[in-house]
Design a protein around this motif. Structure first.
Motif: not given
Length: 169
Positions: A120-125
């Motif tokens: 996915q091109t947007t990520e929150v970790v």
């Protein structure tokens, strides 16, 4: 000898990325997906020295991961559990805090594995142990999340109201 085909990559054709951070973290990695013209599946090969982990305990909000152990033994921390893993084991890491994970080499020799992930091109970790978050947008598929065009890492803090700082008239 040249490349067999644009969709075929040999591990020996890829330059390694070597990361060392203190005595607890470090790895040698090779990203297979980009050099094989992959579009939506990330695939990387990792080698971890005894006593180390490649990455801190974390979870993803957008990308699912999976790990297949090629060689060695390790301790997979998955949510509240710690599981011994070995050659031939496959580990699934779905998205979400309940699947926070890390993998540590618990053996005497190298731990080698293949990691698969969606891209996915947007990520929150999220990083539960260190209470921080990383957010990335417009991820570069060649370098991965940490090579994102828009990225930040912040410590956990109280949330603000959605309209805070806005002229609400």
């Amino acid at each position: 000898m040249g490349k067999k085909h644009q969709n075929v990559t040999n591990l020996n054709e890829i330059e390694p990325r070597v990361v060392q951070k203190g005595t607890k973290f470090g790895f040698t990695g090779k990203r297979l997906g980009p050099s094989s013209a992959a579009k939506a599946l990330g695939v990387s090969w990792y080698e971890i020295a005894p006593g180390r982990s490649a990455f801190p305990y974390h979870y993803h909000c957008a990308n699912e991961e999976g790990v297949f152990i090629l060689e060695g033994t390790g301790e997979a921390r998955i949510g509240k559990d710690t599981v011994n893993v070995e050659k031939g084991d496959y580990i699934a890491y779905p998205i979400g805090p309940e699947y926070a994970h890390s993998l540590k080499n618990s053996g005497k020799g190298p731990l080698r594995y293949i990691c698969f992930s969606t891209t996915q091109t947007t990520e929150v970790v999220g990083y539960p142990d260190s209470k921080k978050f990383a957010a990335a947008g417009m991820v570069d598929p060649v370098t991965g999340v940490m090579g994102a065009k828009v990225k930040f890492v912040i410590k956990e803090q109280p949330s603000v109201d959605y309209y805070e700082g806005e002229d609400v008239g």
